[in-house]
Each structure stands twice: as C-alpha cells, then as structure tokens.
Motif scaffolding. Structure first.
Motif, short mmCIF file in Angstrom:
data_model
loop_
_atom_site.label_atom_id
_atom_site.label_comp_id
_atom_site.label_asym_id
_atom_site.label_seq_id
_atom_site.Cartn_x
_atom_site.Cartn_y
_atom_site.Cartn_z
N LEU A 292 0.83 -1.21 0.00
CA LEU A 292 0.00 0.00 0.00
C LEU A 292 0.86 1.26 0.00
N PHE A 293 2.05 1.16 0.57
CA PHE A 293 2.90 2.34 0.70
C PHE A 293 3.88 2.48 -0.47
N ILE A 294 4.06 1.42 -1.24
CA ILE A 294 4.93 1.47 -2.41
C ILE A 294 4.12 2.03 -3.57
N GLY A 295 4.40 3.26 -3.94
CA GLY A 295 3.69 3.89 -5.05
C GLY A 295 2.54 4.78 -4.65
N SER A 296 2.25 4.93 -3.35
CA SER A 296 1.12 5.78 -2.94
C SER A 296 1.54 7.22 -2.67
N GLU A 297 2.80 7.56 -2.94
CA GLU A 297 3.29 8.94 -2.94
C GLU A 297 3.08 9.66 -1.61
N GLY A 298 3.22 8.94 -0.51
CA GLY A 298 3.10 9.56 0.79
C GLY A 298 1.70 9.97 1.18
#
Length: 564
Positions: A292-298
């Motif tokens: 979920l955090f890989i590619g969600s741009e913070g």
C-alpha cells in the motif's frame, strides 16, 4: 546481407570508438573496476530561475521559466491555484488549519530550533520542484532525525488538522513532493543512516533519507548492486523512490520495487508506527500491507525505513549502441535479445532520431558513436554476467545474427568504461537536453509495445511544425517517455492539442498514463484514464480509513472530487 559482410560489420562493431569530449569533466576517469558507471552523474542540475511567492496565486503550470501571478480571492476564505488546463483549479481545503506560533514552538520542542526552518530563502528550494513547474507557499520545513519524531509530528498535525507534505530529494516530475498551498514540509533528509547489511542474503536495511547514489556506493564496496538505477540518483532518496515505485533503467533485469522491497516501516497520519520491516523473502501471513505504501506517494503514510533485497555485483558488463532502420526492428531486436541474451540482459533502452539530434545539439560532451549517417532509431543494450568471455561471445553472436536478419543497421560495442559511459550519456542526457532546448511538455506512459511508437507518430502529425516531438524510454518494459519540445509554452496552440488526446489515446490502447513518475498533482484528476471508477473509489475508501482528515500530501494521487 551475406554472412561474410555480417562478419565484416561485426569487426566494425568491435572497433575502438575514440571518444574526445569537449567537456572531459563529464566523464569519470577510467578505473580497473569492471562495473560501468554513468558519465552523467551530475545530470538534471538546472539553472536557477526567478520564483514568485504569495498566498493567492494563479500560475501557468507548463512554464518552469516564468510565473504569472495575480492576487485573487474566490469566495470567502477560499484560495485557489490554477495550473493551466492540466489539473484545473485546485482549491485549498478549508478544513485545514493555518500554522501559528504555538505550532512552531511545539515542533521546536521536539526537533530543536535548527531543525525547524522558517527562513524564506531556505524554504524556496523545498517549496519548488526541480523543474520549477510547481511552487508552494509553505512557511515551515521540519527535519526529523528519528521515526519517533516523525510520529510525534504527525500525531500533532493530525490533531490540529495541519496538512503536511513528505519530501525526499524533490526530484519528481508531477508535483508530488512539493506543497500546493501552505502544507508543512516534512523532510526525511536527516534520516540517512544505513542500519544493517547481510552479505549472505544481500538484504540491506536503511532509513528513508538515504540518497540512492550513496546506497549504490555502499553496496558496490560490499560487492553488491542496487536493483534500482535512476538518472537522478545523486539527489533522489530511497524513501521517495519507494513512495513513487520508481522504475529506472534496469527494471527489465531486476523488476519493480514491489518485488525488491522486503519490508518497510511507515508512520500513519495519526502517528501510529507500522513496523513491517521484514528481511525475509517469504512471509505469507495475511495481507501484505507494505505494498500500500509502495507507489502511494506519501498519501497513506510516511515511509521511514526500508529493507531491500540486493543482487551481487557481477564482474562482466558490456554495452552496445546500435542503430535500427524502423521501430519494428527495435521490437524484433528486443524479442531476440530476450531469447538470445536471456539472463545476462540488464538494460534495453531506445531513442528515436529526433532524440539523438536533440542531445547532440544541446548537451555538451555528447557525440554520436555511429556518425556514418543519421538513423531513425537507436538502441542501447547492456548485459551483466559473471563470465566475461562467455558473455561477450553470447553478445557478439546475438549482434551477428541480428545483422544477418537485418534488424541492426550499424553499431558499436564499448571497449572500455569511458566508451560505455559516453553511450549512456546519450540516453540519460535527453532530459537535460530537453530543458536546454526550451519549453517541454513531458509524458510518462506505459503502452503495449506493438502500439507504443504509434503515439509519437500521431502526435507528430497532430502538431506538425509547431513542435519537436521526441520518443525515448525503457523499451524493455514498455515505458515510453513522450516529450513535446517547443521554444515557448503555449497552452492554446500546443497543450490543447496534446491533452486530453495523449490520455485518451493511452486509455484506448489499454496503457497507463503514469509508468514510473506517479500521479502527483499533475495527473490526480486523470486517474480515470487508467483505473475504473470502482477501483478509484476503493482507493478513496482506503485513504479515508488510513488518513480520515486527509492531511497527508493533499491534492495528490486521487481526484480532487473524492478527497475535497
């Protein structure tokens, strides 16, 4: 072409290519290392340009060289920015609080005075993206040194409904790493420690603020390599790489970060620390939430630590620069490379003739290694293996067969590190050349290989002589960098011809409007060209669950209609 002539041509391929740069400082000195490195380590350093500030601004989105500013107020207490016709009007969320002196004192109590930056001159860099397309008006930059400090900051900001933007190296291209309005900037640059490295498994654990090139240097000394390599490696940080799922030059060999990141530590909007910093390759216990955090741009949480699976450094590296008569030959060459080079293929990049001309005309030190005549397309192939003799024989046999089958018109095989670096300069130097040529409209797209260059040709036909349309990118993984170069930005004559055509065309051919750059602010409202409404609505539900106050990197990634 007869076999005799093909062998003669292979002799040409293996000839020594004498490289005499007009700017020798661009090239690394030759070393005994067998690992080729890029000669363009200082790429993407742009000239500083005037930046304007103000609480109420209208900015021309596609003009990094000049800003048009006027003071306006739409409604009571409502502030809006206009980024041309790309993102439409963006309205500051009235739910967000304004920063006050008590907030500053609280942060100083956590971080110390020197890590709470309010100086306007120092804030200029953090408020502006590297292409100078986006300019925020944040009044505060925080520089935490630990995960606990990040947690305390977010817990407080969430309670106060203060919007924040996490920032790494600020090398993004879609406005994802800078404030839109007055969001508090949380820089991870001070969290730059390598925590551990296991030489047996090749697993490295580090903090999010580590610069990619520093990690690469550390691993090189340990006999390993980073599976990610980017043109901006001298500035970008691993936390930002993970948060944008950066692709890079060697995805064809090592795959995406979804496969190479084994674990992460992240802080949610309410300050909760999620410890998912696994270092094992197999963990089949429930939902794998790190993705979920890989590619969600913070936008779902701030990544503070990562564990990365790194491959061993191999001793044999070869680089070939080849010419092809048409795009069909480039496709067939890729197909053959995958079959004949197999496990040693580590990069397969392409650029069209217009890209080559641009680099040669605007990038100092660039020289065509195949100067006999202009060609329509060029391909850079890199192989990486463990047996130099075997690898070279395999590559030479592949080149010979490709020439016999008329897939290659001409080419040269690098004989040393400087030649390899000069070849890579031609590919990696294109963004710099584009910036020096004038205005540029940039698009990062994934398109099925058979259709990919059709978009470039159709855009060229659509724009005629009003612009120079160039296409280049990572052919090995179907990633096209479409760039429209013009002397000046002109939304009426140029942008209106590009958009929404480029997005509609990509959607029609079942591609993605963002291959590796992310959505940021630029493409947040364009997500429906690549994702169904049901999918986007589920994304919004996840956002609402993990960040109910929407304080994390607001106005980015998801459509404003779903997040406002």
């Amino acid at each position: 072409m007869t076999k005799h002539n093909s062998r003669a041509t292979i002799g040409f391929l293996l000839r020594s290519f004498t490289y005499c740069p007009s700017n020798p400082s661009l090239l690394p000195s030759a070393t005994s290392s067998s690992r080729f490195t890029s000669a363009f380590d200082e790429k993407h350093k742009l000239l500083q340009r005037d930046i304007v500030h103000g609480d109420h601004q209208v900015l021309s989105f596609f003009n990094p060289f000049r800003y048009f500013v006027e003071t306006k107020q739409w409604g009571v207490g409502i502030q809006r920015k206009c980024y041309g016709s790309v993102a439409g009007l963006v309205q500051r969320n009235p739910r967000f609080s304004k920063l006050n002196d008590d907030d500053v004192r609280y942060f100083e109590g956590i971080l110390g005075d020197k890590n709470v930056v309010q100086d306007e001159d120092k804030l200029v860099t953090s408020n502006t993206d590297w292409m100078h397309k986006y300019n925020g008006s944040s009044k505060l930059l925080l520089q935490p040194r630990t995960t606990e400090q990040v947690s305390q900051i977010l817990k407080y900001c969430n309670s106060r409904c203060l919007a924040v933007v996490p920032q790494g190296g600020n090398t993004g291209l879609v406005g994802g790493s800078v404030p839109v309005f007055d969001e508090v900037i949380i820089s991870l640059s001070s969290m730059n420690k390598i925590i551990s490295f296991d030489k047996v498994s090749g697993v490295l654990v580090c903090e999010a603020g580590c610069i990619l090139e520093s990690i690469m240097s550390f691993l090189d000394n340990e006999g390993f390599v980073m599976p990610l390599d980017l043109g901006a490696k001298g500035s970008c940080q691993i936390g930002g790489n993970v948060s944008t799922n950066a692709g890079g030059l060697r995805l064809v060999r090592y795959g995406s970060l979804h496969g190479n990141i084994l674990g992460i530590e992240a802080v949610l909007a309410n300050g909760t620390v999620l410890d998912m910093l696994k270092t094992v390759r197999k963990d089949n216990t429930g939902y794998d939430l790190k993705h979920l955090f890989i590619g969600s741009e913070g936008s779902l949480g701030i990544v503070t630590k990562v564990s990365i699976l790194t491959p061993p450094k191999l001793s044999s590296v070869n680089v070939a620069f080849l010419a092809c008569k048409d795009y069909s030959s480039c496709q067939k060459l890729l197909q053959e490379a995958k079959r004949k080079l197999g496990e040693i293929l580590s990069a397969f990049e392409f650029l069209d003739g217009q890209s080559m001309n641009l680099v040669l005309n605007h990038l100092e030190g660039a020289r065509n290694p195949i100067p006999t005549s202009p060609h329509n397309f060029y391909v850079l192939i890199e192989t990486t293996g463990s047996d130099d003799t075997s690898d070279k024989q395999k590559l030479e046999a592949f080149l010979l067969g490709s020439m016999e089958n008329d897939l290659i018109s001409d080419g040269v095989l690098a004989q040393d590190i400087n030649q390899a670096s000069s070849f890579w300069l031609l590919r990696e130097g294109i963004p710099e050349a584009l910036m020096r040529a004038g205005a540029v409209y940039k698009y990062d797209l994934s398109i099925p290989l058979e259709h990919m260059y059709n978009l470039v040709e159709e855009m060229r036909s659509k724009l005629g002589n009003t612009a120079n349309v160039i296409g280049y990118g990572h052919l090995g993984d179907g990633n096209l960098h479409l760039n429209v170069s013009t002397p000046h930005y002109d939304d009426d004559k140029i942008l209106s011809q590009i958009e929404p055509f480029v997005y509609e065309w990509t959607s029609k051919h079942l591609g993605s409007i963002s291959a590796e750059h992310g959505l940021g602010l630029m493409k947040a409202n364009k997500i429906f060209y690549s994702k169904s409404r049901e999918t986007v609505q589920l994304m919004a539900s996840i956002k609402n669950l993990m960040d109910p106050n929407h304080i994390l990197n607001p106005y980015k990634v998801l459509p404003h209609s779903l997040t406002s």
